[in-house]
Design a protein around this motif. Structure first.
Motif, PDB file in Angstrom:
ATOM      1  N   GLY B 125      46.642 -27.017  59.016  1.00 40.87           N
ATOM      2  CA  GLY B 125      45.397 -26.358  58.596  1.00 40.87           C
ATOM      3  C   GLY B 125      44.269 -27.367  58.436  1.00 40.87           C
ATOM      4  N   GLU B 126      44.569 -28.468  57.739  1.00 44.39           N
ATOM      5  CA  GLU B 126      43.546 -29.504  57.546  1.00 44.39           C
ATOM      6  C   GLU B 126      43.130 -30.135  58.881  1.00 44.39           C
ATOM      7  N   PHE B 127      44.117 -30.316  59.756  1.00 42.16           N
ATOM      8  CA  PHE B 127      43.837 -30.926  61.059  1.00 42.16           C
ATOM      9  C   PHE B 127      42.893 -30.069  61.891  1.00 42.16           C
ATOM     10  N   VAL B 128      43.181 -28.780  61.973  1.00 37.44           N
ATOM     11  CA  VAL B 128      42.408 -27.919  62.873  1.00 37.44           C
ATOM     12  C   VAL B 128      41.101 -27.453  62.235  1.00 37.44           C
ATOM     13  N   LEU B 129      41.153 -27.136  60.950  1.00 40.23           N
ATOM     14  CA  LEU B 129      40.005 -26.471  60.326  1.00 40.23           C
ATOM     15  C   LEU B 129      39.388 -27.240  59.157  1.00 40.23           C
ATOM     16  N   GLY B 130      40.059 -28.280  58.693  1.00 36.17           N
ATOM     17  CA  GLY B 130      39.586 -28.974  57.498  1.00 36.17           C
ATOM     18  C   GLY B 130      39.068 -30.368  57.797  1.00 36.17           C
ATOM     19  N   ALA B 131      39.522 -31.319  56.986  1.00 35.03           N
ATOM     20  CA  ALA B 131      39.007 -32.686  57.078  1.00 35.03           C
ATOM     21  C   ALA B 131      39.334 -33.359  58.404  1.00 35.03           C
ATOM     22  N   GLY B 132      40.356 -32.850  59.114  1.00 41.74           N
ATOM     23  CA  GLY B 132      40.780 -33.476  60.363  1.00 41.74           C
ATOM     24  C   GLY B 132      40.126 -32.909  61.597  1.00 41.74           C
ATOM     25  N   ARG B 133      39.247 -31.942  61.395  1.00 41.60           N
ATOM     26  CA  ARG B 133      38.567 -31.270  62.510  1.00 41.60           C
ATOM     27  C   ARG B 133      37.930 -32.261  63.467  1.00 41.60           C
ATOM     28  N   GLY B 134      38.266 -32.144  64.735  1.00 42.00           N
ATOM     29  CA  GLY B 134      37.647 -33.002  65.741  1.00 42.00           C
ATOM     30  C   GLY B 134      38.395 -34.300  65.997  1.00 42.00           C
ATOM     31  N   TYR B 135      39.419 -34.586  65.190  1.00 43.55           N
ATOM     32  CA  TYR B 135      40.204 -35.811  65.419  1.00 43.55           C
ATOM     33  C   TYR B 135      41.465 -35.475  66.210  1.00 43.55           C
ATOM     34  N   ARG B 136      42.071 -36.528  66.790  1.00 46.25           N
ATOM     35  CA  ARG B 136      43.269 -36.324  67.610  1.00 46.25           C
ATOM     36  C   ARG B 136      44.507 -36.949  66.977  1.00 46.25           C
ATOM     37  N   ASN B 137      44.304 -37.940  66.112  1.00 47.04           N
ATOM     38  CA  ASN B 137      45.420 -38.682  65.524  1.00 47.04           C
ATOM     39  C   ASN B 137      45.206 -38.750  64.021  1.00 47.04           C
ATOM     40  N   VAL B 138      46.090 -38.086  63.298  1.00 45.07           N
ATOM     41  CA  VAL B 138      45.871 -37.862  61.878  1.00 45.07           C
ATOM     42  C   VAL B 138      47.155 -38.122  61.093  1.00 45.07           C
ATOM     43  N   ILE B 139      47.034 -38.779  59.954  1.00 47.35           N
ATOM     44  CA  ILE B 139      48.116 -38.793  58.968  1.00 47.35           C
ATOM     45  C   ILE B 139      47.633 -37.965  57.785  1.00 47.35           C
ATOM     46  N   SER B 140      48.360 -36.873  57.467  1.00 40.39           N
ATOM     47  CA  SER B 140      48.056 -36.119  56.258  1.00 40.39           C
ATOM     48  C   SER B 140      49.123 -36.413  55.222  1.00 40.39           C
ATOM     49  N   ALA B 141      48.685 -36.663  54.007  1.00 43.01           N
ATOM     50  CA  ALA B 141      49.619 -36.882  52.894  1.00 43.01           C
ATOM     51  C   ALA B 141      49.297 -35.872  51.807  1.00 43.01           C
ATOM     52  N   PHE B 142      50.325 -35.219  51.282  1.00 43.88           N
ATOM     53  CA  PHE B 142      50.120 -34.290  50.179  1.00 43.88           C
ATOM     54  C   PHE B 142      50.870 -34.817  48.971  1.00 43.88           C
ATOM     55  N   VAL B 143      50.095 -35.131  47.936  1.00 46.81           N
ATOM     56  CA  VAL B 143      50.648 -35.788  46.758  1.00 46.81           C
ATOM     57  C   VAL B 143      50.649 -34.810  45.597  1.00 46.81           C
ATOM     58  N   GLY B 144      51.825 -34.418  45.177  1.00 47.38           N
ATOM     59  CA  GLY B 144      51.964 -33.522  44.036  1.00 47.38           C
ATOM     60  C   GLY B 144      53.252 -33.898  43.323  1.00 47.38           C
ATOM     61  N   THR B 145      54.062 -32.899  43.027  1.00 48.94           N
ATOM     62  CA  THR B 145      55.375 -33.148  42.418  1.00 48.94           C
ATOM     63  C   THR B 145      56.141 -34.157  43.268  1.00 48.94           C
TER      64      THR B 145
END
Lengths: 328, 328
Positions: B125-145
Motif C-alpha cells: 500500500g505504501e509503495f503504490v499509493l503512499g510514501a513509496g509512490r513513484g519509486y522502484r526499489n523500496v525497503i518498508s519497515a513496520f515497527v510496533g510490537t
C-alpha cells in the motif's frame, strides 16, 4: 566474428588486486584459452591496461584465435565504477583514479567492453554457470580480504538505485564491536573476513598465546594467507581454530539474517577464505545460519560453497559481455 | 459489478491482533466506505469471520453499495499463511489454526478473496499509493510490537522461495544481545521494537529508576502503549528518552545495513511506534542509518515515515485483490 561453434567469442577479464585473469569464452560458456598476469597495482591505469592486454593476448593465443574473433569483452573490476562509461572512479587496491579501463580495452579489441563490479560479476558467474545454476533467488557471499556479495532476485541481479547494492559485508552483526574499514563498528566484514581473523590472531600473538600463525604472519609482513590459516586449522592450532570458528559463527548469523529478509533458494559462499577452509568451515557457517533462519522451517534453503573457483569472475564477465551484445 | 466510476469495487481488510479494518475501494483507489471491529482474538476462526463480515458490511453501508457490487476482496493477515489456499496456518496473536479465512470471506461476498501477509500488504500500500509512490526499489519497515518489513525490488515485492521474505526484524544487530521472541539473541526486533523498549523500561522500573512509564505500564498489566511512550518522551522522562534513543539507534544500524545490501531509493518506516514517536524519532533513526550506509555517498536515499497510517494495509489488500482479478 564467428566462434568455433557458430556463436561469437567473447573475452572475460577478472581484474583483481593481485592478479589479472582473462578467458576467451565460447557461446556455450567454455573457456577456450586463459591468460594470467600479476596486477601492477601501484603503477596506475596505463600499466594495468598494458598487463590486461598481454593477459588477453595470452588467452587468445591459447584459444588459437586473433583479436578480431572477439565480439565483446567484459571486465570484473574493483570500484567504485561508473558502469555506464566503463570508468574506474577509484579503488582502494589499485592506484587508479577516473581511469576509463572499459573504453581503453575496447579500443585494443575493436569491440565493445562492459565493466562491472568484480564481486557482482563473480556472483553472476556462479548464479548462471556454477552452484546457483537453475535457481532464481540467490545470495552469493565472497569472503576474502573483505566480504562482498551479489543478490539475485527472481533471476536478476539486484543493482539498487546506486548501482552499488550487494555490499553485504557492511551489515551490522555486533553493534559496538570491532572497528571496520568503513568506519563503523561490528560490520560482518569486521568480524568474519580474513582481515578480521588476522587482526585477532595478531592480538593473540601480542599476548604471547602460542600459535604457528605468529611466525608465518611475521614472515609476510603481518599478512595472513588463507592457505596458512587452513593449514593451521588442519594442524589443530588452537588460536586458528578458535578464530576461524568465531568468524564462521558471525558470518552464519549475518547470512541467516539476510535469508530472513530475502528468502532465497540458495546461499553460495565463495572467495579465498571459503576456498581454503573448505567444508568443515562451511559446516560451522551453516549451523550458525540455520539457527538464525526462521523463514525456512523445513530446511529447504541450500547453503553451499561456490563451485567455479577462480573462473567465476572470468565467466561472469564473459556472460555480461555477451548479454550487452544482445541488448545493443 | 461496475463501481461508481466505471471500474469494479473491491474490499480491502486489515486483520490485526487488536482490530479489524475494512474499506470499500474504488478503481482509482479511494476508500468509499470504512468499517472497524475489535478482533475477537481469543474466540477462534468463525468468530473472526463473523466480526470481519460485520466490518465489511459496515464499509458497504457507508459506501452505499451492496455485497454484489464487490468484484474481489483482499485480506492482510498475520501468519504464517498458505497464500495459495487463503488459509491462516497459525498465528501468535489470533487463536486460529488452519483456518480458511480467504475461502470463507469469498463465500460471504460471492467473490474471489486473496490473503496475504499483513506487513507485506501494508508495505505494498505504501509503495503504490503512499510514501513509496513513484519509486522502484523500496525497503518498508513496520515497527510496533514486533518489526516486519516489505522489500520491493524493481517494482515487485520480494516474496522469496519460502513466500516469507521480508522478515527484517530477524537480522542480527548485536550478537549475544537481548533474547528475541524467535529464540535467537540480538535480532533487530529484540532491540528496537515496542516490546524491546517495554522490556528495558520494566527493568528500569525494577531498579527503582524514576519514570512515569512505571505507573502507566502497571495499570495496563505491564504493557506499554506507543502513545504513552511518546507522551513520556515529550515530557522528557529520562528513561523513556534513553530507551527510545537506544532503540532508534539500533533500528538505524539495521536499516542502514539493509540499504548497503539492496540499494533502494527510499526507506519507509511505519507502524505504531513510528506513528506515535514522529519526526524527532525518525531523525534519530536517520542519523544512525546514514552512518552505516556506504553505498550512497551523496545522501540521495530517502528515509521517511509511512504516509498512509492505518489505511496502508486496507489499500494494499484492495490493490492485491484488484490485481488478482487482472491475473485470473
Amino acid at each position: 566474428m564467428a566462434g568455433l561453434d557458430g556463436g561469437p567469442l567473447v573475452v572475460g577479464v577478472d581484474l583483481g588486486g593481485t592478479k589479472i585473469l582473462a578467458g576467451v569464452v565460447s557461446a556455450d560458456n567454455r573457456i577456450l584459452g586463459r591468460g594470467k598476469r600479476t596486477t601492477p597495482a601501484k603503477d596506475g591505469g596505463p600499466a594495468i591496461l598494458q598487463a590486461m592486454t598481454e593477459c588477453v593476448d595470452e588467452a587468445l593465443v591459447q584459444a588459437g584465435v586473433s583479436r578480431d574473433a572477439i565480439a565483446a569483452g567484459g571486465i570484473g573490476s574493483p570500484g567504485p565504477l561508473d558502469v555506464h562509461t566503463g570508468v574506474i572512479l577509484f579503488s582502494a587496491n589499485l592506484n587508479v583514479k577516473n581511469y576509463p579501463i572499459g573504453p581503453e580495452l575496447a579500443a585494443v579489441l575493436d569491440a565493445p567492453v562492459v565493466v562491472r563490479n568484480d564481486v557482482r560479476v563473480g556472483g553472476y558467474g556462479e548464479f548462471v554457470l556454477g552452484a546457483g545454476r537453475g535457481y532464481r533467488n540467490v545470495i552469493s557471499a565472497f569472503v576474502g580480504t573483505g566480504i562482498g556479495g551479489c543478490i539475485i532476485v527472481d533471476g536478476r541481479i539486484v543493482t539498487g538505485s546506486t548501482e552499488n547494492a550487494g555490499e553485504i559485508g557492511h551489515i551490522i552483526i555486533k553493534a559496538g564491536g570491532p572497528k571496520c574499514g568503513c568506519g563503523q563498528r561490528g560490520c560482518m566484514e569486521a568480524l568474519s573476513s580474513k582481515t578480521a581473523i588476522a587482526g585477532r590472531v595478531a592480538k593473540a600473538v601480542k599476548k604471547k598465546t602460542p600459535t604457528v600463525l605468529g611466525a608465518k604472519m611475521a614472515r609476510k609482513g603481518g599478512r595472513l594467507k588463507s592457505g596458512d590459516l587452513a593449514e593451521a586449522v588442519a594442524d589443530n592450532d588452537s588460536v586458528a581454530v578458535r578464530e576461524v570458528r568465531r568468524a564462521a559463527h558471525f558470518l552464519g548469523l549475518g547470512l541467516g539474517g539476510l535469508v530472513n529478509v530475502l528468502g532465497p533458494e540458495i546461499v553460495i559462499i565463495g572467495g579465498g577464505v571459503a576456498q581454503a577452509l573448505g567444508d568443515s568451515w562451511l559446516d560451522l557457517v551453516r549451523v550458525s545460519a540455520r539457527r538464525q533462519i526462521l523463514t525456512d522451517p523445513e530446511g529447504k534453503i541450500q547453503i553451499v560453497r561456490a563451485s567455479l573457483g577462480d573462473d567465476a569472475a572470468v565467466l561472469g564477465a564473459a556472460l555480461m559481455a555477451r548479454e550487452s551484445l544482445l541488448q545493443s
